[in-house]
Scaffold this motif. Structure first.
Motif, PDB file in Angstrom:
ATOM      1  N   LEU A 173       0.142  -1.377   0.174  1.00  0.00           N
ATOM      2  CA  LEU A 173      -0.015  -0.434   0.539  1.00  0.00           C
ATOM      3  C   LEU A 173       0.644   1.340   0.403  1.00  0.00           C
ATOM      4  CD1 LEU A 173      -2.494  -1.303   2.461  1.00  0.00           C
ATOM      5  CD2 LEU A 173      -2.984  -0.633  -0.604  1.00  0.00           C
ATOM      6  N   ILE A 174       2.085   1.484   0.985  1.00  0.00           N
ATOM      7  CA  ILE A 174       2.887   2.344   1.197  1.00  0.00           C
ATOM      8  C   ILE A 174       3.460   2.762  -0.444  1.00  0.00           C
ATOM      9  CG2 ILE A 174       4.835   1.489   1.742  1.00  0.00           C
ATOM     10  CD1 ILE A 174       3.183   4.430   3.802  1.00  0.00           C
ATOM     11  N   ARG A 175       3.317   1.450  -1.186  1.00  0.00           N
ATOM     12  CA  ARG A 175       4.571   1.572  -2.278  1.00  0.00           C
ATOM     13  C   ARG A 175       3.443   1.791  -3.768  1.00  0.00           C
ATOM     14  NH1 ARG A 175       7.388  -2.823  -0.984  1.00  0.00           N
ATOM     15  NH2 ARG A 175      10.137  -1.755   0.506  1.00  0.00           N
ATOM     16  N   GLN A 176       1.772   1.704  -3.589  1.00  0.00           N
ATOM     17  CA  GLN A 176       1.295   2.866  -4.780  1.00  0.00           C
ATOM     18  C   GLN A 176       1.263   3.911  -5.067  1.00  0.00           C
ATOM     19  OE1 GLN A 176      -1.250   0.308  -6.137  1.00  0.00           O
ATOM     20  NE2 GLN A 176       0.607  -1.182  -5.061  1.00  0.00           N
ATOM     21  N   PRO A 177       0.607   4.255  -5.833  1.00  0.00           N
ATOM     22  CA  PRO A 177       0.803   5.746  -6.919  1.00  0.00           C
ATOM     23  C   PRO A 177      -0.018   6.284  -6.366  1.00  0.00           C
ATOM     24  CG  PRO A 177      -0.052   4.499  -8.414  1.00  0.00           C
ATOM     25  CD  PRO A 177       0.548   3.380  -7.090  1.00  0.00           C
ATOM     26  N   ILE A 178      -0.008   7.952  -6.073  1.00  0.00           N
ATOM     27  CA  ILE A 178      -0.617   8.957  -5.625  1.00  0.00           C
ATOM     28  C   ILE A 178      -2.242   8.795  -5.837  1.00  0.00           C
ATOM     29  CG2 ILE A 178      -1.361  11.354  -5.074  1.00  0.00           C
ATOM     30  CD1 ILE A 178       0.828  10.480  -3.697  1.00  0.00           C
ATOM     31  N   GLY A 179      -2.463   8.212  -7.114  1.00  0.00           N
ATOM     32  CA  GLY A 179      -3.610   8.128  -7.525  1.00  0.00           C
ATOM     33  C   GLY A 179      -4.487   6.706  -7.089  1.00  0.00           C
ATOM     34  N   PHE A 180      -3.980   6.050  -6.874  1.00  0.00           N
ATOM     35  CA  PHE A 180      -4.427   4.991  -5.901  1.00  0.00           C
ATOM     36  C   PHE A 180      -5.493   5.487  -3.987  1.00  0.00           C
ATOM     37  CE2 PHE A 180      -4.454   1.602  -2.171  1.00  0.00           C
ATOM     38  CZ  PHE A 180      -5.419   1.084  -2.956  1.00  0.00           C
ATOM     39  N   PHE A 181      -5.013   6.391  -3.942  1.00  0.00           N
ATOM     40  CA  PHE A 181      -5.833   6.495  -2.021  1.00  0.00           C
ATOM     41  C   PHE A 181      -6.363   7.733  -3.051  1.00  0.00           C
ATOM     42  CE2 PHE A 181      -1.032   5.917  -1.444  1.00  0.00           C
ATOM     43  CZ  PHE A 181      -1.152   4.871  -0.337  1.00  0.00           C
ATOM     44  N   GLN A 182      -6.635   7.898  -4.147  1.00  0.00           N
ATOM     45  CA  GLN A 182      -8.118   9.131  -4.074  1.00  0.00           C
ATOM     46  C   GLN A 182      -9.056   7.595  -4.342  1.00  0.00           C
ATOM     47  OE1 GLN A 182      -6.372  11.126  -7.694  1.00  0.00           O
ATOM     48  NE2 GLN A 182      -5.374  12.653  -6.523  1.00  0.00           N
ATOM     49  N   HIS A 183      -8.855   6.901  -4.843  1.00  0.00           N
ATOM     50  CA  HIS A 183      -9.571   5.849  -5.468  1.00  0.00           C
ATOM     51  C   HIS A 183     -10.184   4.838  -4.090  1.00  0.00           C
ATOM     52  CE1 HIS A 183     -10.117   7.547  -8.653  1.00  0.00           C
ATOM     53  NE2 HIS A 183      -8.779   7.306  -9.567  1.00  0.00           N
ATOM     54  N   HIS A 184      -9.629   5.082  -3.027  1.00  0.00           N
ATOM     55  CA  HIS A 184      -9.739   4.515  -2.085  1.00  0.00           C
ATOM     56  C   HIS A 184      -9.769   4.130  -0.514  1.00  0.00           C
ATOM     57  CE1 HIS A 184      -7.757   1.682  -5.562  1.00  0.00           C
ATOM     58  NE2 HIS A 184      -8.436   0.730  -4.924  1.00  0.00           N
ATOM     59  N   PRO A 185     -10.676   4.109   0.004  1.00  0.00           N
ATOM     60  CA  PRO A 185     -10.668   5.534   1.469  1.00  0.00           C
ATOM     61  C   PRO A 185      -9.944   4.399   2.181  1.00  0.00           C
ATOM     62  CG  PRO A 185     -12.906   4.103   0.629  1.00  0.00           C
ATOM     63  CD  PRO A 185     -12.343   3.789  -0.337  1.00  0.00           C
ATOM     64  N   ILE A 186      -9.427   5.945   3.393  1.00  0.00           N
ATOM     65  CA  ILE A 186      -8.846   5.251   4.678  1.00  0.00           C
ATOM     66  C   ILE A 186      -9.248   3.854   5.165  1.00  0.00           C
ATOM     67  CG2 ILE A 186      -7.276   6.913   6.109  1.00  0.00           C
ATOM     68  CD1 ILE A 186      -7.117   8.638   4.691  1.00  0.00           C
ATOM     69  N   GLY A 187     -10.113   4.449   5.099  1.00  0.00           N
ATOM     70  CA  GLY A 187     -10.819   3.093   6.565  1.00  0.00           C
ATOM     71  C   GLY A 187     -10.437   1.816   5.976  1.00  0.00           C
ATOM     72  N   ARG A 188     -10.660   1.908   4.777  1.00  0.00           N
ATOM     73  CA  ARG A 188     -11.541   0.092   3.982  1.00  0.00           C
ATOM     74  C   ARG A 188      -9.889   0.141   4.003  1.00  0.00           C
ATOM     75  NH1 ARG A 188     -11.500  -4.016   4.324  1.00  0.00           N
ATOM     76  NH2 ARG A 188     -12.358  -5.761   2.607  1.00  0.00           N
ATOM     77  N   LEU A 189      -8.227   1.072   3.487  1.00  0.00           N
ATOM     78  CA  LEU A 189      -7.564   0.242   3.908  1.00  0.00           C
ATOM     79  C   LEU A 189      -6.945   0.013   5.274  1.00  0.00           C
ATOM     80  CD1 LEU A 189      -5.947   3.466   1.456  1.00  0.00           C
ATOM     81  CD2 LEU A 189      -6.246   0.611   1.116  1.00  0.00           C
ATOM     82  N   MET A 190      -7.103   0.318   6.030  1.00  0.00           N
ATOM     83  CA  MET A 190      -6.528   0.076   7.080  1.00  0.00           C
ATOM     84  C   MET A 190      -7.161  -0.650   7.353  1.00  0.00           C
ATOM     85  SD  MET A 190      -7.586   4.516   8.803  1.00  0.00           S
ATOM     86  CE  MET A 190      -7.126   3.210  11.175  1.00  0.00           C
ATOM     87  N   SER A 191      -9.091  -1.671   7.314  1.00  0.00           N
ATOM     88  CA  SER A 191      -9.534  -2.588   7.885  1.00  0.00           C
ATOM     89  C   SER A 191      -8.488  -3.167   7.225  1.00  0.00           C
ATOM     90  CB  SER A 191     -10.827  -2.645   7.021  1.00  0.00           C
ATOM     91  OG  SER A 191     -11.995  -3.594   7.614  1.00  0.00           O
ATOM     92  N   ALA A 192      -8.216  -3.495   5.786  1.00  0.00           N
ATOM     93  CA  ALA A 192      -7.553  -4.914   5.072  1.00  0.00           C
ATOM     94  C   ALA A 192      -6.505  -5.133   5.862  1.00  0.00           C
ATOM     95  CB  ALA A 192      -7.699  -3.872   3.838  1.00  0.00           C
ATOM     96  N   THR A 193      -6.140  -4.463   6.113  1.00  0.00           N
ATOM     97  CA  THR A 193      -4.053  -4.296   7.063  1.00  0.00           C
ATOM     98  C   THR A 193      -4.053  -4.647   8.141  1.00  0.00           C
ATOM     99  OG1 THR A 193      -3.277  -2.640   5.644  1.00  0.00           O
ATOM    100  CG2 THR A 193      -2.221  -3.301   7.318  1.00  0.00           C
ATOM    101  N   ILE A 194      -5.503  -4.409   9.152  1.00  0.00           N
ATOM    102  CA  ILE A 194      -5.668  -4.530  10.518  1.00  0.00           C
ATOM    103  C   ILE A 194      -7.100  -5.518  10.403  1.00  0.00           C
ATOM    104  CG2 ILE A 194      -6.228  -3.548  12.927  1.00  0.00           C
ATOM    105  CD1 ILE A 194      -3.542  -2.688  11.424  1.00  0.00           C
ATOM    106  N   ASN A 195      -7.947  -5.511  10.341  1.00  0.00           N
ATOM    107  CA  ASN A 195      -9.234  -6.225  10.665  1.00  0.00           C
ATOM    108  C   ASN A 195      -9.197  -7.836   9.370  1.00  0.00           C
ATOM    109  OD1 ASN A 195     -10.047  -4.903  12.655  1.00  0.00           O
ATOM    110  ND2 ASN A 195     -11.343  -3.575  11.178  1.00  0.00           N
ATOM    111  N   ALA A 199      -3.753  13.681 -17.877  1.00  0.00           N
ATOM    112  CA  ALA A 199      -5.711  13.097 -18.197  1.00  0.00           C
ATOM    113  C   ALA A 199      -5.684  11.900 -16.475  1.00  0.00           C
ATOM    114  CB  ALA A 199      -5.914  12.522 -19.013  1.00  0.00           C
ATOM    115  N   TYR A 200      -6.381  12.023 -15.320  1.00  0.00           N
ATOM    116  CA  TYR A 200      -6.265  11.109 -14.297  1.00  0.00           C
ATOM    117  C   TYR A 200      -7.447   9.773 -15.387  1.00  0.00           C
ATOM    118  CZ  TYR A 200      -5.105  14.589 -11.635  1.00  0.00           C
ATOM    119  OH  TYR A 200      -4.384  15.221 -10.233  1.00  0.00           O
ATOM    120  N   GLU A 201      -6.628   8.423 -16.020  1.00  0.00           N
ATOM    121  CA  GLU A 201      -7.064   7.032 -15.927  1.00  0.00           C
ATOM    122  C   GLU A 201      -8.108   7.868 -17.460  1.00  0.00           C
ATOM    123  OE1 GLU A 201      -9.500   5.711 -13.317  1.00  0.00           O
ATOM    124  OE2 GLU A 201      -8.023   5.069 -11.782  1.00  0.00           O
ATOM    125  N   THR A 202      -9.037   7.235 -17.683  1.00  0.00           N
ATOM    126  CA  THR A 202      -9.521   7.889 -19.123  1.00  0.00           C
ATOM    127  C   THR A 202     -10.121   9.286 -18.748  1.00  0.00           C
ATOM    128  OG1 THR A 202     -11.447   6.224 -18.373  1.00  0.00           O
ATOM    129  CG2 THR A 202      -9.278   5.322 -19.446  1.00  0.00           C
TER     130      THR A 202
END
Length: 625
Positions: free
Chosen positions: A131-153, A375-378
């Motif tokens: 996750l920490i090595r993902q490009p900046i654009g990745f975090f614009q499409h993935h909520p922080i809460g879901r990333l935390m839930s995947a890593t912890i819960n 352009a961001y994606e398409t």
């Protein structure tokens, strides 16, 4: 039957610990055999030890009669002749079995749990690293809460299955195999009769496992939503209170929690049905066994001790069968929870460097944007046909309305994003062909959203620069006008500043960020609305600190307040992703274009409050320290 890919992935997490796992499994196999031997001890106690007189009394202690040749194995044969009392033989044998079984089970469980915990720790580390090595654009499409839930819960579900239940699975599997063997050794027909209904239970259990997996997948999604709500509620608490939305946020949280409860109840009900089915199997097996054994005992074909031995083995086998059903369901829970985890692990990391990428030498003369589109994606292009040059030591200001593409433009320079077409060059070298590390070592960034960590002042200022001499750190904080307020803190540079630096004022946070940039000592500096959220007094201090930071550097400044950029050597006016005009402050005003209109909008009020002193480029031409 094909093993689901999620199961294979789960078990590949332990492959780095194969030696330890093999040792632990071997010890648990010994413990499983010990369970079977414990069941066999019921015949000696009933047919020999408890009979002290009468026709059955004697010194022989029968353990097991082989069904294919009626040969009886006696415990006495494992002891020297001087130890012949049935009670003594039985007692010593039982103690040895329990001691060896207990030691093997303890050691094996500890080793396998260690393997499971280590493997899950590795998995969590891999997820975070990915996750920490993902490009900046990745975090614009993935909520922080879901990333935390995947890593912890989500990974926690794997921990439960691979540590708490994996050792138990191996122990119960070997116990079941050994006990099943014992059942067939005692009486093959009774063994078949006892196990005839097993498929009728296993098939529903597997179906329940799939139901559990689907429910767990949904419940993990709900957990992610709750994490996101907590993160937003805490971070935006001032806004929530200011708008009186506490009740709304609480209600929204409760509704999501209610949906989570519903999904949890679904998988818990399926989980509990497993125990009910296993209990039913055990009751049917016992009833059938008793009816069949009654005739055998009546015709003298089976002793009471042998029957007790069979029933003990059957009951002992019931426990591992039930526990293995629980493990399967735990595995299905882990499978349901880890779908997103393994999806993250398959993501490509930040744009890989081109083959043959080289380390970039220190920047010296020129930054060029050559026909850059992005352009961001398409989506619709954000930037189109950008041609821009900035010489070393110059200040280039980028202005324009919100959404014009200012921040996107400067984000292309450190390759947070890559151009859709065109090229960006430093000293004539396309930055697409250099290593990311060497490129980003040339660039320091100060943004309006100051990112600080829940750590000491020292570690925040020295972030990315461990082992710095105190004199250099103090010089950087003094240049950033931060040393004085740092010294006034309870522990000075060792003071913990709280989550995102919340224990500091906005101006203090910004000056720490400036000190961090000064310490990095890069030839290129990006200032993205660095003073936009500060009060007048704080802004004046930060402007002075920024002036110190800008000395001798090539600077790109983004600012809505035109007063802060009017002395820049080059002002770039962006509009709708294109450069509408370029020039000095006076040139742009004289041409009467978009810049002039923006200027007039900001300075029509003759009674406007005095603005802070603008950046002065005169010092920028001096050599950097």
């Amino acid at each position: 039957m094909m093993i689901p890919i999620e199961f294979r992935r789960l078990f590949t997490t332990v492959r780095n610990y194969r030696t330890w796992l093999g040792l632990g499994v071997s010890l648990l196999a010994i413990a499983g055999v010990g369970t079977a031997l414990t069941a066999l001890m019921f015949r000696p106690i009933l047919d020999s030890v408890l009979i002290t007189s009468g026709p059955g009394a004697g010194t022989s202690v029968p353990l097991l009669t082989l069904p294919w040749n009626n040969h009886t194995i006696y415990l006495n044969s494992f002891f020297p002749p001087r130890i012949h009392n049935p009670a003594t033989v039985f007692a010593i044998t039982l103690l040895v079995i329990f001691i060896l079984k207990g030691l093997a089970e303890f050691a094996g469980t500890m080793i396998v749990q260690y393997v499971g915990l280590s493997a899950v720790t590795d998995l969590r580390n891999k997820v975070f690293a990915k996750l920490i090595r993902q490009p900046i654009g990745f975090f614009q499409h993935h909520p922080i809460g879901r990333l935390m839930s995947a890593t912890i819960n989500d990974v926690e579900r794997v921990r439960i299955a691979m540590s708490e239940y994996l050792a138990d699975f191996f122990f119960q599997a070997f116990s079941l195999a050994a006990l099943t063997t014992v059942l067939f050794f005692i009486n093959p027909k009774m063994a078949l009769l006892s196990l005839i209904f097993l498929p009728a239970v296993v098939i529903p259990v597997m179906k329940l496992g799939r139901r559990i997996r689907r429910s767990v997948e949904k419940s993990q999604t709900r957990l992610g939503e709750l994490n996101q709500m907590i993160q937003e509620g805490v971070a935006g608490n001032r806004v929530v209170k200011a708008f009186g939305m506490e009740g709304f946020e609480i209600g929204k949280f409760r509704e999501t929690a209610r949906r989570l409860l519903r999904e949890n109840v679904r998988w818990v009900s399926a989980y509990q049905l497993n125990g009910v089915l296993m209990d039913l199997l055990g009751a049917i097996a016992i009833v059938l066994t008793v009816r069949y054994a009654r005739d055998l005992i009546g015709h003298g074909e089976m002793t009471v001790g042998k029957f007790a031995q069979f029933v003990a083995a059957l009951l002992f086998a019931y426990t591992p069968l039930k526990r293995m059903g629980v493990f399967y369901q735990q595995l299905e829970q882990a499978r349901g929870a880890t779908g997103q985890v393994f999806a993250y692990l398959e993501l490509e990391e930040e744009q890989p460097e081109e083959p043959g990428a080289v380390a970039m030498s220190a920047f010296k003369s020129l930054v060029e944007f050559d026909k850059v589109d992005f352009a961001y994606e398409t989506e619709t292009p954000v930037l189109r046909g950008i041609n821009l040059a900035a010489r070393a030591g110059e200040v280039t200001a980028i202005v324009g309305s919100s959404g014009a593409g200012k921040t996107t433009l400067v984000n292309l320079l450190p390759r947070f994003y890559s151009p859709t077409s065109g090229a960006i060059r430093l000293d004539g070298r396309n930055i697409a062909g250099v290593t990311l590390r060497s490129l980003r070592e040339q660039i320091a960034i100060v943004t309006q959203e100051t990112i600080l960590f829940n750590d000491t002042v020292w570690n925040n200022v020295c972030y990315g620069r461990p082992g710095m001499e105190r004199d250099r750190v103090v010089a950087a904080t003094k240049a950033a006008l931060a040393h004085e307020f740092i010294e006034e803190m309870p522990k000075g540079y060792n003071t913990i500043i709280g989550d995102r630096g919340q224990r500091l004022s906005g101006g203090q946070r910004q000056r720490l960020a400036i000190a961090r940039a000064i310490l990095k000592n890069c030839p290129i500096l990006i200032l993205d609305e660095a003073t936009s959220e500060l009060d007048t007094e704080s802004e004046q201090l930060v402007q002075k600190a920024l002036a110190n930071l800008m000395v001798g550097r090539t600077v790109f400044v983004i600012a809505h307040r035109l007063s802060t950029v009017r002395r820049a050597e080059n002002i770039v006016v962006l509009d709708n992703g294109t450069i509408q005009d370029m020039g000095t402050h006076q040139e742009l005003l004289a041409r009467g274009g978009l810049y002039a209109r923006l200027h007039d909008m900001q300075f029509t009020d003759a009674n406007a409050s005095p603005t802070p002193a603008p950046f002065s480029p005169s010092a920028h031409r001096a050599a950097r320290p």
